[in-house]
Scaffold this motif. Sequence first.
Motif, PDB file in Angstrom:
ATOM      1  N   GLU A  26       0.897  -1.238  -0.056  1.00 58.24           N
ATOM      2  CA  GLU A  26      -0.071   0.033  -0.084  1.00 58.24           C
ATOM      3  C   GLU A  26       0.908   1.268   0.004  1.00 58.24           C
ATOM      4  OE1 GLU A  26      -3.925   1.355   2.512  1.00 58.24           O
ATOM      5  OE2 GLU A  26      -1.826   1.087   3.706  1.00 58.24           O
ATOM      6  N   GLN A  27       1.928   1.307   0.913  1.00 62.56           N
ATOM      7  CA  GLN A  27       2.805   2.464   0.647  1.00 62.56           C
ATOM      8  C   GLN A  27       3.391   2.530  -0.186  1.00 62.56           C
ATOM      9  OE1 GLN A  27       2.753   4.663   3.496  1.00 62.56           O
ATOM     10  NE2 GLN A  27       1.047   3.211   4.408  1.00 62.56           N
ATOM     11  N   SER A  29       2.742   1.581  -3.351  1.00 56.32           N
ATOM     12  CA  SER A  29       1.906   1.930  -4.325  1.00 56.32           C
ATOM     13  C   SER A  29       1.522   3.710  -4.169  1.00 56.32           C
ATOM     14  CB  SER A  29       0.212   1.296  -4.029  1.00 56.32           C
ATOM     15  OG  SER A  29      -0.755   1.822  -5.286  1.00 56.32           O
ATOM     16  N   TYR A  30       1.338   3.933  -3.049  1.00 55.47           N
ATOM     17  CA  TYR A  30       1.079   5.279  -2.934  1.00 55.47           C
ATOM     18  C   TYR A  30       2.247   6.332  -3.362  1.00 55.47           C
ATOM     19  CZ  TYR A  30       1.244   9.615  -0.101  1.00 55.47           C
ATOM     20  OH  TYR A  30       1.329  11.053   0.095  1.00 55.47           O
ATOM     21  N   LYS A  33       2.569   6.345  -7.259  1.00 52.99           N
ATOM     22  CA  LYS A  33       1.522   7.290  -7.829  1.00 52.99           C
ATOM     23  C   LYS A  33       2.151   8.769  -7.391  1.00 52.99           C
ATOM     24  CE  LYS A  33      -2.415   3.978  -7.765  1.00 52.99           C
ATOM     25  NZ  LYS A  33      -3.424   3.874  -6.960  1.00 52.99           N
ATOM     26  N   LYS A  34       2.294   8.822  -6.191  1.00 53.83           N
ATOM     27  CA  LYS A  34       2.851  10.401  -5.752  1.00 53.83           C
ATOM     28  C   LYS A  34       4.003  10.950  -6.410  1.00 53.83           C
ATOM     29  CE  LYS A  34       4.267  12.685  -1.397  1.00 53.83           C
ATOM     30  NZ  LYS A  34       5.643  13.017  -1.959  1.00 53.83           N
ATOM     31  N   VAL A  43       1.596   7.377   4.888  1.00 59.07           N
ATOM     32  CA  VAL A  43       0.185   7.472   5.320  1.00 59.07           C
ATOM     33  C   VAL A  43      -0.124   6.284   6.223  1.00 59.07           C
ATOM     34  CG1 VAL A  43      -0.470   8.854   3.319  1.00 59.07           C
ATOM     35  CG2 VAL A  43      -0.344   6.457   3.059  1.00 59.07           C
ATOM     36  N   GLY A  48      -5.645   5.804   5.702  1.00 56.41           N
ATOM     37  CA  GLY A  48      -5.006   7.031   5.273  1.00 56.41           C
ATOM     38  C   GLY A  48      -5.074   8.116   6.198  1.00 56.41           C
ATOM     39  N   ASN A  77      -2.467  13.043  -1.513  1.00 54.85           N
ATOM     40  CA  ASN A  77      -2.601  12.377   0.094  1.00 54.85           C
ATOM     41  C   ASN A  77      -3.639  10.913  -0.555  1.00 54.85           C
ATOM     42  OD1 ASN A  77      -3.081  12.256   2.619  1.00 54.85           O
ATOM     43  ND2 ASN A  77      -3.136  14.428   2.758  1.00 54.85           N
ATOM     44  N   TYR A  78      -3.855  10.562   0.660  1.00 50.55           N
ATOM     45  CA  TYR A  78      -4.561   9.090   0.645  1.00 50.55           C
ATOM     46  C   TYR A  78      -5.667   8.839   1.489  1.00 50.55           C
ATOM     47  CZ  TYR A  78      -4.186   3.874   0.276  1.00 50.55           C
ATOM     48  OH  TYR A  78      -4.701   2.649   0.047  1.00 50.55           O
ATOM     49  N   LYS A  82      -8.072   5.220  -1.483  1.00 48.48           N
ATOM     50  CA  LYS A  82      -8.278   6.143  -2.420  1.00 48.48           C
ATOM     51  C   LYS A  82      -7.085   7.063  -2.624  1.00 48.48           C
ATOM     52  CE  LYS A  82     -13.083   6.184  -3.033  1.00 48.48           C
ATOM     53  NZ  LYS A  82     -13.159   5.006  -4.106  1.00 48.48           N
ATOM     54  N   PHE A  83      -6.059   6.956  -3.681  1.00 44.92           N
ATOM     55  CA  PHE A  83      -5.023   8.024  -3.907  1.00 44.92           C
ATOM     56  C   PHE A  83      -5.692   9.388  -4.494  1.00 44.92           C
ATOM     57  CE2 PHE A  83      -2.071  10.008  -6.906  1.00 44.92           C
ATOM     58  CZ  PHE A  83      -0.968  10.440  -5.984  1.00 44.92           C
TER      59      PHE A  83
END
Length: 372
Positions: A26-27, A29-30, A33-34, A43, A48, A77-78, A82-83
Amino acid sequence: MVLSVSIFASLAPYLVSALLLLVLIEQLSYLVKKRNLPGPLFVPPIIGNAVSLVRDPTSFWYKQSDTAGTSRGLSANYLIGKFIIYIRDTELSHQIFSNVRLDAFHPLGHPFGKQLFGDHSLIYLFGEDHKSVRRHLAPNFTPKALATYSDIQQLVMLRHLRQWEESFSGGSKPVSMRDLVRELNLETSQTVFVGPYLDKEAKNTFRTDYNLFNVGSMALPINLPGFAFSKARRAVMNLEETLASCAGKSKTRMAKGEEPTCLIDFWMHAIVTEIESGNPPPVHSEDEAIGGLLFDFLFAAQDASTSSLLWAVAFLESDPEVLSKVREEVVKIWSPESGKLITADQLAQMKYTRAVAREVVRYRPPATMYPK
């Protein structure tokens, strides 16, 4: 029992490892995308930053906006799986909102908007469906229609202003304007959209449901009985049912050839005319779908307009010179004693007042964020 505990104890390391792996994925992936966008580097897992959003939404979005100001008007943000990207750049926002392709960015309106707004929402229409609905909304914004809305708004506002004057004349204490302006704006929106189709009881129910929706829109998305989010979903369904009933009543009136008196009338008149001409019914012209679309109008008009009106009052009160010029321009064309309403042509003459209104919206945008 001993065997169950033993099995759980033997599986515990694997379960913990699997959970840690999911958190790591999850981290990552965030962060992928970020990329280089400003935003939190870490997050909280799963939820989130939803807790800080619910605890103090104003501070959360102000911080997000400040962060976006440091880099191209964007920040990340997350929120509960949802990103999101926060956009404060005007030109970039225009580009996104003008792009309604299926493979483009999809506006959410709310991090959990699809659950909250329901199936019949303009926010989630794309491609040809979106274009068709927009095309059939055009009759709502002709000069004749806009003049009708202006008259409705003035009548409602004048009645509220007189009530305020009677209630607070002679008082020396400051009066909070927030609830007063919100009530004014709620009645204005209702009357402009569905004027004669809501009786007093329906308006009171409407107000209660809309308040439940507002509270639930700022709550965690726990869709269980008794929770604010669940109450908000039920409130939205009630509101859409009420508005769908208004659409049906309007279609009946317009089919009889009566004159439009509010937004829904102009809309239904166009639909009835098209059907009577032998054309197939437009996309999303069923009463239920129109009820959902009307709720979008109300959502867009209600709190955003209330915010702008309140900022206008605050800014004008703090700048006597600007207030004096606005009053001078208004006095040239209208007075409360005249018993008349300001016409569309007269509104066009009020260039200074229009500039002040635009500056209020520019300086304090009523909707400063839009989750993507």
